[in-house]
Design a protein around this motif. Sequence first.
Motif, PDB file in Angstrom:
ATOM      1  N   PRO A   1       0.882  -1.219  -0.020  1.00  0.00           N
ATOM      2  CA  PRO A   1      -0.017   0.005  -0.039  1.00  0.00           C
ATOM      3  C   PRO A   1       0.797   1.238   0.133  1.00  0.00           C
ATOM      4  N   GLN A   2       2.180   1.154   0.552  1.00  0.00           N
ATOM      5  CA  GLN A   2       2.729   2.420   0.490  1.00  0.00           C
ATOM      6  C   GLN A   2       3.762   2.567  -0.588  1.00  0.00           C
ATOM      7  N   ALA A   3       3.704   1.719  -1.449  1.00  0.00           N
ATOM      8  CA  ALA A   3       4.642   1.591  -2.774  1.00  0.00           C
ATOM      9  C   ALA A   3       4.099   2.341  -3.920  1.00  0.00           C
ATOM     10  N   THR A   4       4.786   2.829  -4.830  1.00  0.00           N
ATOM     11  CA  THR A   4       4.553   3.418  -5.947  1.00  0.00           C
ATOM     12  C   THR A   4       3.859   2.224  -6.727  1.00  0.00           C
ATOM     13  N   ASN A   5       2.798   2.439  -7.393  1.00  0.00           N
ATOM     14  CA  ASN A   5       1.960   1.485  -8.211  1.00  0.00           C
ATOM     15  C   ASN A   5       2.096   1.850  -9.848  1.00  0.00           C
ATOM     16  N   SER A   6       3.346   2.209 -10.247  1.00  0.00           N
ATOM     17  CA  SER A   6       3.795   2.470 -11.746  1.00  0.00           C
ATOM     18  C   SER A   6       4.813   1.897 -12.042  1.00  0.00           C
ATOM     19  N   ILE A   7       4.972   1.486 -13.299  1.00  0.00           N
ATOM     20  CA  ILE A   7       6.085   1.017 -13.935  1.00  0.00           C
ATOM     21  C   ILE A   7       6.839   1.814 -14.982  1.00  0.00           C
ATOM     22  N   PRO A   8       7.697   2.208 -14.780  1.00  0.00           N
ATOM     23  CA  PRO A   8       8.157   3.530 -15.716  1.00  0.00           C
ATOM     24  C   PRO A   8       8.317   2.865 -17.463  1.00  0.00           C
TER      25      PRO A   8
END
Length: 334
Positions: free
Chosen positions: A173-180
């Motif tokens: 939940p605290q992590a970025t949820n995107s892949i560059p």
Amino acid sequence: KTVTFTGNVTVVTDDLVVLGESTGNSYVAWRREVTRLTNILVALDGSELAERALPPALALAQKHHSQLVLVRAAEAHTLPGTDQSEPQISAVNEAEAYLSTMATRLNIPSDRLQTAVPYGETTSSILLEIQLRKADLVVMSTHGRNGIGRAVLGSIAAGVINAATVPVLVIPPQATNSIPNRPLHVLVATDGSDRAAAVVPDVVNLVQEGRITLLRALSPSPARVMGSVQTTTQSEDGALEHDLEHLRANFEVDSVVIDIQTAQGEPAMVIRAKAEELGADVIAISTHGRTGAPRLIMGSVAEALMSSATVPLLIRHPNFQEHKGGHEIGRAHV
């Protein structure tokens, strides 16, 4: 396939890597090739938290030209002795309507998207869909802590990770949820064991063209902790570097740069700090590595990272079942 071992061995040929462990009667075999992900399964439950898995799954599907499979299990909870057919139909219809909404929101071609609503308990339903859809990767969100603050994977995520024959990309939940939209950099946490290395082929396939950092993070023995400075002997440093060099050589492919680092300290803290320092996009870890001293008990470290990692976690459980993607896990006779 049967591979015969007389002890802990690594067999390397021009096109095949076999990592063996006599202790576990097991082996990991990987063909020297980068395999694109063809089917990415996203586990949803109707919550906003679960939907955090959609952006990274979509980004990876676009990178790999993969098909995306959205799965939501349906289950009606009824009282014994009552008619269950209507609640079951209602639960399935609700799940199908929800997935239809999610599919519309993603706005991707219909030939690149599937939806599935298995009826039954959530974990077993997801595991069944992994097999039916021939998934290469599962993406799912999870909570990071329980009510008393202890790091947990969550019962559904833990059940999937422990039984799945494919790696699971978990979004804390605290992590970025995107892949560059650029070549990926993945930090692989290892303790030097072959079981811990089981995640490396998955990372090579995930990255395709990019960078992998092999990090060996070890908890030092108390005798070697001097104040706040934690040290290793020169011979230990040499052994650590040799192990990582050996691992790098085994999984080297032209399109992926692999570098190595070693560090000492509390493993989860070291891994998280290194990921942030290096700007890693994903942390990868196998849930079962070496035990003993020095040791990195990978399952507990994975749990700890769930409550602290600021990037997605690629988690592999070496459960020794054959699966696709150029990476086979099976039994060996010793």
